[in-house]
Design a protein around this motif. Structure first.
Motif, PDB file in Angstrom:
ATOM      1  N   GLU A  44       0.838  -1.208   0.000  1.00  0.00           N
ATOM      2  CA  GLU A  44       0.000   0.000   0.000  1.00  0.00           C
ATOM      3  C   GLU A  44       0.872   1.257   0.000  1.00  0.00           C
ATOM      4  OE1 GLU A  44      -3.602   1.942   2.745  1.00  0.00           O
ATOM      5  OE2 GLU A  44      -2.289   0.410   3.572  1.00  0.00           O
ATOM      6  N   ILE A  45       0.374   2.324  -0.651  1.00  0.00           N
ATOM      7  CA  ILE A  45       1.036   3.633  -0.585  1.00  0.00           C
ATOM      8  C   ILE A  45       0.149   4.550   0.239  1.00  0.00           C
ATOM      9  CG2 ILE A  45       1.944   5.601  -1.856  1.00  0.00           C
ATOM     10  CD1 ILE A  45       2.434   3.858  -4.231  1.00  0.00           C
ATOM     11  N   LEU A  46       0.675   4.975   1.388  1.00  0.00           N
ATOM     12  CA  LEU A  46      -0.060   5.842   2.300  1.00  0.00           C
ATOM     13  C   LEU A  46       0.564   7.233   2.284  1.00  0.00           C
ATOM     14  CD1 LEU A  46      -2.113   6.247   4.708  1.00  0.00           C
ATOM     15  CD2 LEU A  46      -0.213   5.583   6.209  1.00  0.00           C
ATOM     16  N   GLY A  47      -0.246   8.252   2.068  1.00  0.00           N
ATOM     17  CA  GLY A  47       0.235   9.624   2.094  1.00  0.00           C
ATOM     18  C   GLY A  47      -0.087  10.287   3.423  1.00  0.00           C
TER      19      GLY A  47
ATOM     20  N   ILE B  80       5.225   4.894   2.793  1.00  0.00           N
ATOM     21  CA  ILE B  80       4.624   6.027   3.512  1.00  0.00           C
ATOM     22  C   ILE B  80       5.243   7.287   2.909  1.00  0.00           C
ATOM     23  CG2 ILE B  80       4.333   7.212   5.710  1.00  0.00           C
ATOM     24  CD1 ILE B  80       4.602   4.536   7.120  1.00  0.00           C
ATOM     25  N   LEU B  81       4.427   8.079   2.243  1.00  0.00           N
ATOM     26  CA  LEU B  81       4.910   9.290   1.580  1.00  0.00           C
ATOM     27  C   LEU B  81       4.510  10.509   2.403  1.00  0.00           C
ATOM     28  CD1 LEU B  81       6.263  10.587  -0.877  1.00  0.00           C
ATOM     29  CD2 LEU B  81       4.066  10.499  -2.056  1.00  0.00           C
ATOM     30  N   VAL B  82       5.488  11.179   2.979  1.00  0.00           N
ATOM     31  CA  VAL B  82       5.262  12.353   3.821  1.00  0.00           C
ATOM     32  C   VAL B  82       5.468  13.607   2.979  1.00  0.00           C
ATOM     33  CG1 VAL B  82       6.051  13.614   5.857  1.00  0.00           C
ATOM     34  CG2 VAL B  82       6.040  11.111   5.878  1.00  0.00           C
TER      35      VAL B  82
ATOM     36  N   ASP C 111      10.550  -4.033   3.577  1.00  0.00           N
ATOM     37  CA  ASP C 111       9.099  -4.171   3.424  1.00  0.00           C
ATOM     38  C   ASP C 111       8.417  -2.816   3.366  1.00  0.00           C
ATOM     39  OD1 ASP C 111       9.159  -6.981   3.569  1.00  0.00           O
ATOM     40  OD2 ASP C 111       9.228  -6.918   5.755  1.00  0.00           O
ATOM     41  N   ILE C 112       9.043  -1.812   4.031  1.00  0.00           N
ATOM     42  CA  ILE C 112       8.442  -0.480   4.133  1.00  0.00           C
ATOM     43  C   ILE C 112       9.457   0.583   3.718  1.00  0.00           C
ATOM     44  CG2 ILE C 112       7.329   1.202   5.657  1.00  0.00           C
ATOM     45  CD1 ILE C 112       6.772  -1.200   7.588  1.00  0.00           C
ATOM     46  N   LEU C 113       9.022   1.506   2.873  1.00  0.00           N
ATOM     47  CA  LEU C 113       9.844   2.661   2.509  1.00  0.00           C
ATOM     48  C   LEU C 113       9.126   3.919   2.980  1.00  0.00           C
ATOM     49  CD1 LEU C 113      12.232   3.992   0.964  1.00  0.00           C
ATOM     50  CD2 LEU C 113      10.722   4.074  -1.032  1.00  0.00           C
ATOM     51  N   ILE C 114       9.819   4.718   3.803  1.00  0.00           N
ATOM     52  CA  ILE C 114       9.280   6.002   4.224  1.00  0.00           C
ATOM     53  C   ILE C 114       9.991   7.090   3.419  1.00  0.00           C
ATOM     54  CG2 ILE C 114       8.981   7.630   6.126  1.00  0.00           C
ATOM     55  CD1 ILE C 114       9.040   5.255   8.059  1.00  0.00           C
ATOM     56  N   ALA C 115       9.219   7.870   2.667  1.00  0.00           N
ATOM     57  CA  ALA C 115       9.786   8.960   1.871  1.00  0.00           C
ATOM     58  C   ALA C 115       9.362  10.281   2.502  1.00  0.00           C
ATOM     59  CB  ALA C 115       9.299   8.861   0.430  1.00  0.00           C
TER      60      ALA C 115
ATOM     61  N   GLY D 250      16.607  -0.307   7.664  1.00  0.00           N
ATOM     62  CA  GLY D 250      17.343  -0.714   6.473  1.00  0.00           C
ATOM     63  C   GLY D 250      16.852  -2.035   5.920  1.00  0.00           C
ATOM     64  N   LYS D 251      16.797  -3.065   6.768  1.00  0.00           N
ATOM     65  CA  LYS D 251      16.380  -4.382   6.296  1.00  0.00           C
ATOM     66  C   LYS D 251      14.859  -4.512   6.245  1.00  0.00           C
ATOM     67  CE  LYS D 251      17.593  -9.249   6.770  1.00  0.00           C
ATOM     68  NZ  LYS D 251      18.379 -10.237   7.536  1.00  0.00           N
ATOM     69  N   CYS D 252      14.164  -3.945   7.252  1.00  0.00           N
ATOM     70  CA  CYS D 252      12.695  -4.032   7.310  1.00  0.00           C
ATOM     71  C   CYS D 252      12.035  -2.733   6.883  1.00  0.00           C
ATOM     72  CB  CYS D 252      12.242  -4.385   8.729  1.00  0.00           C
ATOM     73  SG  CYS D 252      12.973  -5.898   9.387  1.00  0.00           S
ATOM     74  N   CYS D 253      12.639  -1.626   7.274  1.00  0.00           N
ATOM     75  CA  CYS D 253      12.063  -0.310   6.987  1.00  0.00           C
ATOM     76  C   CYS D 253      13.185   0.680   6.697  1.00  0.00           C
ATOM     77  CB  CYS D 253      11.227   0.163   8.175  1.00  0.00           C
ATOM     78  SG  CYS D 253      10.405   1.758   7.951  1.00  0.00           S
ATOM     79  N   SER D 254      13.078   1.387   5.578  1.00  0.00           N
ATOM     80  CA  SER D 254      14.092   2.381   5.206  1.00  0.00           C
ATOM     81  C   SER D 254      13.444   3.742   5.017  1.00  0.00           C
ATOM     82  CB  SER D 254      14.798   1.971   3.910  1.00  0.00           C
ATOM     83  OG  SER D 254      15.637   0.858   4.115  1.00  0.00           O
ATOM     84  N   ILE D 255      14.265   4.778   5.090  1.00  0.00           N
ATOM     85  CA  ILE D 255      13.738   6.137   4.959  1.00  0.00           C
ATOM     86  C   ILE D 255      14.576   6.955   3.975  1.00  0.00           C
ATOM     87  CG2 ILE D 255      15.086   6.982   6.939  1.00  0.00           C
ATOM     88  CD1 ILE D 255      12.621   8.781   7.618  1.00  0.00           C
TER      89      ILE D 255
END
Length: 338
Positions: free
Chosen positions: A36-39, A210-212, A175-179, A90-95
């Motif tokens: 999913e892409i969440l804004g 997650i797009l901030v 699994d998760i990318l936070i931008a 990094g492995k599970c969630c990156s930003i």
């Protein structure tokens, strides 16, 4: 909870200052599903970036999570040890941070920094490590990747530096990318390219994003769901269509009115009046009441609860309660007249 990739429950984050405690995040909750892409949208100081940093546990020294839970695949991240958090990051969630020039170390080459990220979370070494670094630069659309590995950040353009940051974030296939504001300080053309790149990679790798951002226009055709934040709280949440075409919070409406209308260039932009909320002294009622032209007496006294507009849309605004009450009254009069 097993189907939910990331669950944030009633998160409160604060910062201690000489003037008192800054309540940056005040009870935000949301679910993020796989793919999913969440804004998360809001102006500066709304708490959107602090929410992201709280998830990653990379707050400034004076910041701390007061209460709440952040579950990743059912496990509470806030209870992780420092070693577990190193694996998670990094492995599970990156930003991806908003300014690649300050995020990249100016005294190390691109190759040095990219390989460090890969080495930290994988067992790749030597030629295999170098091949993976080249592969990641190619993946994000950087030409001549072998040469770029030897260059320093100042030798690349803003768009290329941001692509390097994306390559570093995705090197371990999280699994998760936070931008976090990934298009800040980039021109409009490069903004579109970066967002298109993130969307393309998300589909290819199947990760959740997650797009901030502060710009609703940036995420119009990108996000599955949107959360609008103000004063550290969620004002409104729903699908992109619901937020854009059926907005039910006065703050969301204000944000939409400040976006240029390309179909009607004669339409004037309407800025949101007033000044942003003082997080050192939160109002008793609705966070947005001092800037809302439709504010009622109850808005000053009582914080609004979340009201379901429909299955895909929730808003926290007393205007919706007023409208619902007026509809019930009108319906009652109609039935009595019959």
């Amino acid at each position: 909870m097993s189907d939910v990739l990331l669950r944030v429950e009633d998160l409160h984050t604060a910062f201690t200052t000489d003037k008192g405690e800054v309540q940056a995040v005040n009870g935000i909750s949301f679910d993020l599903n796989p793919g999913e892409i969440l804004g998360i949208v809001g102006e500066s100081g709304s708490g959107k970036s602090v929410t992201a940093y709280s998830i990653m546990q990379i707050l400034a020294g004076n910041g701390y999570v007061k209460s709440g839970n952040v579950f990743y695949k059912g496990k509470d991240i806030l209870k992780f040890s420092s070693d577990e958090m190193k694996i998670f990051r990094g492995k599970c969630c990156s930003i991806i941070f908003q300014d690649p020039m300050t995020s990249l170390n100016p005294v190390f080459t691109i190759g040095n920094q990219l390989k460090e990220a890969i080495k930290l979370h994988t067992d790749k070494r030597g030629a295999e490590l170098n091949s993976r670094a080249i592969e990641m630069l190619e993946l994000v659309g950087i030409n001549e990747p072998e040469r770029r590995l030897k260059q320093y950040p100042f030798e690349l353009s803003g768009g290329m530096r941001q692509r390097v940051m994306i390559a570093m974030a995705l090197a371990c296939e999280p699994d998760i990318l936070i931008a976090d504001e990934p298009t800040t300080a980039l021109d409009v053309t490069i903004q579109a390219q970066i967002l298109e790149e993130i969307q393309k990679l998300q589909k290819k790798m199947g990760m959740a994003v997650i797009l901030v951002t502060h710009d609703l226009g940036v995420i119009a055709n990108l996000c599955d769901d949107i959360i609008v934040m103000y004063g550290g709280k969620v004002c409104e949440r729903g699908t992109a269509d619901e937020i854009f075409y059926n907005s039910k919070h006065e703050y969301t409406k204000g944000l939409l009115k400040s976006i240029p209308n390309t179909t009607n260039m004669n339409q004037k932009l309407e800025p949101i009046s007033g000044t942003p909320i003082n997080l050192l002294n939160l109002p008793k009622g609705c966070s947005f009441c001092t800037r809302c032209k439709n504010a009622m007496k109850i808005c000053l006294e009582e914080p609004p609860e979340e009201l379901f507009i429909n299955d895909n849309h929730i808003a926290s605004c007393w205007m919706n309660v007023k409208e619902a009450a007026e509809k019930l009254t009108a319906k009652g009069r109609f039935n009595n007249e019959r």
